[in-house]
Design a protein around this motif. Structure first.
Motif, PDB file in Angstrom:
ATOM      1  N   TYR A 108       0.860  -1.188   0.000  1.00  0.00           N
ATOM      2  CA  TYR A 108       0.000   0.000   0.000  1.00  0.00           C
ATOM      3  C   TYR A 108       0.892   1.231   0.000  1.00  0.00           C
ATOM      4  O   TYR A 108       1.793   1.363   0.838  1.00  0.00           O
ATOM      5  N   ASP A 109       0.641   2.145  -0.948  1.00  0.00           N
ATOM      6  CA  ASP A 109       1.478   3.336  -1.121  1.00  0.00           C
ATOM      7  C   ASP A 109       0.623   4.601  -1.027  1.00  0.00           C
ATOM      8  O   ASP A 109      -0.328   4.765  -1.792  1.00  0.00           O
ATOM      9  N   PHE A 110       1.002   5.483  -0.122  1.00  0.00           N
ATOM     10  CA  PHE A 110       0.304   6.765   0.002  1.00  0.00           C
ATOM     11  C   PHE A 110       1.120   7.659   0.932  1.00  0.00           C
ATOM     12  O   PHE A 110       2.343   7.538   1.013  1.00  0.00           O
ATOM     13  N   SER A 111       0.449   8.514   1.682  1.00  0.00           N
ATOM     14  CA  SER A 111       1.125   9.433   2.600  1.00  0.00           C
ATOM     15  C   SER A 111       0.873   9.027   4.054  1.00  0.00           C
ATOM     16  O   SER A 111      -0.261   8.683   4.408  1.00  0.00           O
ATOM     17  N   PRO A 112       1.894   9.091   4.909  1.00  0.00           N
ATOM     18  CA  PRO A 112       1.679   8.802   6.330  1.00  0.00           C
ATOM     19  C   PRO A 112       0.782   9.822   7.013  1.00  0.00           C
ATOM     20  O   PRO A 112       0.265   9.582   8.105  1.00  0.00           O
ATOM     21  N   GLU A 113       0.575  10.984   6.360  1.00  0.00           N
ATOM     22  CA  GLU A 113      -0.269  12.020   6.941  1.00  0.00           C
ATOM     23  C   GLU A 113      -1.758  11.651   6.881  1.00  0.00           C
ATOM     24  O   GLU A 113      -2.563  12.169   7.641  1.00  0.00           O
ATOM     25  N   ILE A 114      -2.102  10.786   5.935  1.00  0.00           N
ATOM     26  CA  ILE A 114      -3.501  10.347   5.806  1.00  0.00           C
ATOM     27  C   ILE A 114      -3.517   8.827   5.935  1.00  0.00           C
ATOM     28  O   ILE A 114      -3.829   8.096   4.990  1.00  0.00           O
ATOM     29  N   ASP A 286       6.344  12.728   0.317  1.00  0.00           N
ATOM     30  CA  ASP A 286       5.905  14.117   0.230  1.00  0.00           C
ATOM     31  C   ASP A 286       4.892  14.334  -0.885  1.00  0.00           C
ATOM     32  O   ASP A 286       4.102  15.282  -0.842  1.00  0.00           O
ATOM     33  N   ASN A 287       4.932  13.468  -1.899  1.00  0.00           N
ATOM     34  CA  ASN A 287       3.990  13.569  -3.019  1.00  0.00           C
ATOM     35  C   ASN A 287       2.953  12.450  -3.002  1.00  0.00           C
ATOM     36  O   ASN A 287       2.452  12.022  -4.044  1.00  0.00           O
ATOM     37  N   LEU A 288       2.652  11.963  -1.786  1.00  0.00           N
ATOM     38  CA  LEU A 288       1.571  10.994  -1.565  1.00  0.00           C
ATOM     39  C   LEU A 288       1.817   9.654  -2.248  1.00  0.00           C
ATOM     40  O   LEU A 288       0.874   8.961  -2.618  1.00  0.00           O
ATOM     41  N   PHE A 289       3.099   9.276  -2.418  1.00  0.00           N
ATOM     42  CA  PHE A 289       3.365   7.981  -3.028  1.00  0.00           C
ATOM     43  C   PHE A 289       4.586   7.326  -2.386  1.00  0.00           C
ATOM     44  O   PHE A 289       5.650   7.214  -2.979  1.00  0.00           O
ATOM     45  N   THR A 291       5.628   3.790   0.076  1.00  0.00           N
ATOM     46  CA  THR A 291       5.145   2.507   0.591  1.00  0.00           C
ATOM     47  C   THR A 291       5.005   2.585   2.112  1.00  0.00           C
ATOM     48  O   THR A 291       5.938   2.971   2.816  1.00  0.00           O
ATOM     49  N   LEU A 292       3.825   2.190   2.613  1.00  0.00           N
ATOM     50  CA  LEU A 292       3.538   2.267   4.040  1.00  0.00           C
ATOM     51  C   LEU A 292       3.480   0.894   4.690  1.00  0.00           C
ATOM     52  O   LEU A 292       3.910   0.731   5.830  1.00  0.00           O
ATOM     53  N   HIS A 293       2.923  -0.098   3.997  1.00  0.00           N
ATOM     54  CA  HIS A 293       2.942  -1.452   4.550  1.00  0.00           C
ATOM     55  C   HIS A 293       2.877  -2.501   3.448  1.00  0.00           C
ATOM     56  O   HIS A 293       2.460  -2.215   2.325  1.00  0.00           O
ATOM     57  N   THR A 294       3.316  -3.697   3.811  1.00  0.00           N
ATOM     58  CA  THR A 294       3.203  -4.881   2.952  1.00  0.00           C
ATOM     59  C   THR A 294       2.370  -5.905   3.705  1.00  0.00           C
ATOM     60  O   THR A 294       2.569  -6.117   4.908  1.00  0.00           O
ATOM     61  N   PHE A 295       1.438  -6.518   3.006  1.00  0.00           N
ATOM     62  CA  PHE A 295       0.499  -7.463   3.626  1.00  0.00           C
ATOM     63  C   PHE A 295       0.420  -8.716   2.767  1.00  0.00           C
ATOM     64  O   PHE A 295       0.291  -8.623   1.549  1.00  0.00           O
ATOM     65  N   ALA A 296       0.506  -9.886   3.395  1.00  0.00           N
ATOM     66  CA  ALA A 296       0.429 -11.145   2.643  1.00  0.00           C
ATOM     67  C   ALA A 296      -0.343 -12.185   3.439  1.00  0.00           C
ATOM     68  O   ALA A 296      -0.362 -12.156   4.673  1.00  0.00           O
ATOM     69  N   TYR A 297      -0.947 -13.121   2.707  1.00  0.00           N
ATOM     70  CA  TYR A 297      -1.674 -14.213   3.354  1.00  0.00           C
ATOM     71  C   TYR A 297      -1.442 -15.499   2.575  1.00  0.00           C
ATOM     72  O   TYR A 297      -1.557 -15.525   1.350  1.00  0.00           O
ATOM     73  N   SER A 298      -1.106 -16.568   3.299  1.00  0.00           N
ATOM     74  CA  SER A 298      -0.921 -17.884   2.698  1.00  0.00           C
ATOM     75  C   SER A 298      -2.222 -18.669   2.811  1.00  0.00           C
ATOM     76  O   SER A 298      -2.682 -18.968   3.929  1.00  0.00           O
ATOM     77  N   PHE A 299      -2.828 -18.984   1.669  1.00  0.00           N
ATOM     78  CA  PHE A 299      -4.082 -19.740   1.686  1.00  0.00           C
ATOM     79  C   PHE A 299      -3.869 -21.163   2.180  1.00  0.00           C
ATOM     80  O   PHE A 299      -4.774 -21.775   2.758  1.00  0.00           O
ATOM     81  N   GLU A 300      -2.677 -21.695   1.985  1.00  0.00           N
ATOM     82  CA  GLU A 300      -2.388 -23.074   2.387  1.00  0.00           C
ATOM     83  C   GLU A 300      -2.074 -23.176   3.878  1.00  0.00           C
ATOM     84  O   GLU A 300      -2.551 -24.073   4.563  1.00  0.00           O
ATOM     85  N   GLU A 301      -1.263 -22.244   4.384  1.00  0.00           N
ATOM     86  CA  GLU A 301      -0.831 -22.314   5.778  1.00  0.00           C
ATOM     87  C   GLU A 301      -1.745 -21.544   6.730  1.00  0.00           C
ATOM     88  O   GLU A 301      -1.611 -21.646   7.948  1.00  0.00           O
ATOM     89  N   LYS A 302      -2.668 -20.749   6.154  1.00  0.00           N
ATOM     90  CA  LYS A 302      -3.605 -19.940   6.950  1.00  0.00           C
ATOM     91  C   LYS A 302      -2.865 -18.979   7.891  1.00  0.00           C
ATOM     92  O   LYS A 302      -3.270 -18.738   9.028  1.00  0.00           O
ATOM     93  N   THR A 303      -1.765 -18.428   7.379  1.00  0.00           N
ATOM     94  CA  THR A 303      -0.984 -17.449   8.133  1.00  0.00           C
ATOM     95  C   THR A 303      -0.880 -16.155   7.340  1.00  0.00           C
ATOM     96  O   THR A 303      -0.830 -16.171   6.107  1.00  0.00           O
ATOM     97  N   LEU A 304      -0.859 -15.044   8.060  1.00  0.00           N
ATOM     98  CA  LEU A 304      -0.636 -13.769   7.403  1.00  0.00           C
ATOM     99  C   LEU A 304       0.712 -13.215   7.851  1.00  0.00           C
ATOM    100  O   LEU A 304       1.151 -13.437   8.987  1.00  0.00           O
ATOM    101  N   THR A 305       1.373 -12.535   6.934  1.00  0.00           N
ATOM    102  CA  THR A 305       2.665 -11.915   7.203  1.00  0.00           C
ATOM    103  C   THR A 305       2.568 -10.456   6.815  1.00  0.00           C
ATOM    104  O   THR A 305       2.010 -10.119   5.762  1.00  0.00           O
ATOM    105  N   THR A 306       3.100  -9.589   7.653  1.00  0.00           N
ATOM    106  CA  THR A 306       3.017  -8.161   7.356  1.00  0.00           C
ATOM    107  C   THR A 306       4.197  -7.419   7.962  1.00  0.00           C
ATOM    108  O   THR A 306       4.882  -7.917   8.853  1.00  0.00           O
TER     109      THR A 306
END
Length: 341
Positions: A108-114, A286-289, A291-306
């Motif tokens: 997800y890419d945006f500004s930390p201000e919003i 500064d120009n609203l672009f 990267t703020l976080h990375t999010f992933a989910y394994s359908f097989e292991e039923k675990t999320l990584t972030t």
């Protein structure tokens, strides 16, 4: 220079009203209140809001009531600030996703201000338990629910903007009520959308898709081996709705397509997104672009990584165990973002 960047993790197992109340108490002295007060309308059409929410997610009306009590603000004001209904046009945001039958991974890419700076794990009555990053408190950038359905939003355009549901509230409604990709598609076809967005979807049954929505129409895009989803429409019938300049989105899409031939594990794919030197990682905060976080989910292991931008350590959660009642120990994610000036 690098600045510290933190995201709070909140775990709640209670009624929708108490979830809202607890989040209201948490937000009471946060600058986020001022941010969303300035960004949203003083009031919205409450009858229209209640018509849509009562049909799709009545739990969110209860959550808004709790927010109102926790914040000690009028319900109508809280609904305008946090419901995601009839929100004024926001500036562009970026997101990139790879999803196949094994896993879902995105930035997800945006500004930390919003940015709420909240990762929420919720379990409540009459809705599916979920984990995701909040946007406007009750909405979600992305997330996964107890059925193993993962979803994220991707801004495309707001030129066709109309009164309706913001994409982040749509994400929350899907997480609360849908058990699979097909159910999510059906719901996204019924929701009155406010602007043009993509939704990336994948589930534990091996089904995945990109749903391209506008206030005018909703189309589904499927491919045989995986889906790349970024910030432009790819269906020929929707391309005319893209912004004039989509070069960055096209470049990210091309890079994601190149990943498929590498047969990456989820961990490897995760780091292709979260590594600060990746073509999918951006620092133009500064120009609203940025990267703020990375999010992933394994359908097989039923675990999320972030993790958050340039984080110290990936957080992996066995979400199946969390749903059963085992809380995680972590209360924060810590990272760094590039600041100038």
């Amino acid at each position: 220079m690098l600045s510290n960047f933190e995201v709070d993790i909140i775990q709640l197992r209670t009624t929708p009203y108490k979830i809202g109340y607890n989040l209201g108490k948490y937000l009471k002295d946060k600058t986020l209140l001022t941010v969303f007060s300035n960004l949203t309308k003083p009031e919205i059409n409450m009858n229209h809001l209640h018509d849509v929410f009562s049909w799709v997610s009545p739990n969110l009306l209860e959550e808004l009531q709790g927010l109102s009590e926790g914040l000690q603000l009028p319900y109508k004001k809280v609904a305008a600030m946090f419901s995601g209904y009839d929100v004024p046009k926001l500036t562009n945001m970026g997101c990139s996703t790879f999803v196949d039958h094994q896993y879902y991974v995105r930035n997800y890419d945006f500004s930390p201000e919003i940015y709420d700076g909240l990762l929420l794990l919720l379990s409540s009555k009459n809705v599916l338990a979920s984990c995701g990053y909040s946007l406007q408190v009750i909405g979600r950038h992305d997330g996964v629910n107890e059925s193993g359905l993962a979803i994220g939003l991707h801004f495309v355009n707001n030129e066709e903007y109309q009164e309706g549901i913001a994409a982040w509230t749509s994400v929350r409604m899907v997480l609360d009520t849908c058990t699979c990709t097909e159910e999510a598609i059906d719901l996204l076809k019924e929701i009155p959308h406010a602007a043009c967005y993509n939704f990336s979807l994948g589930d534990s049954y091996g089904s995945y898709a990109a749903v391209e929505v506008s206030p005018e129409k909703v189309l589904v895009r499927r491919e045989s081996s995986f889906i790349s989803c970024v910030n432009h429409f790819q269906n020929p019938d929707m391309k005319k709705k893209n912004r004039a300049n989509i070069e960055g989105s096209l470049n990210r899409n091309e890079y994601i397509y190149s990943l498929k031939s590498q047969n990456l594990s989820m961990k490897e794919a995760f780091h292709k997104f979260s590594d600060k030197n990746s073509p999918l990682f951006f620092t133009d905060y500064d120009n609203l672009f940025g990267t703020l976080h990375t999010f992933a989910y394994s359908f097989e292991e039923k675990t999320l990584t972030t993790d958050v931008a340039q984080g110290n350590k990936d957080l992996t959660i066995n979400f199946e165990e969390w749903v059963k009642g085992t809380n995680i120990k972590e209360s924060k994610l810590n990272g760094h973002i590039q600041v100038f000036g």
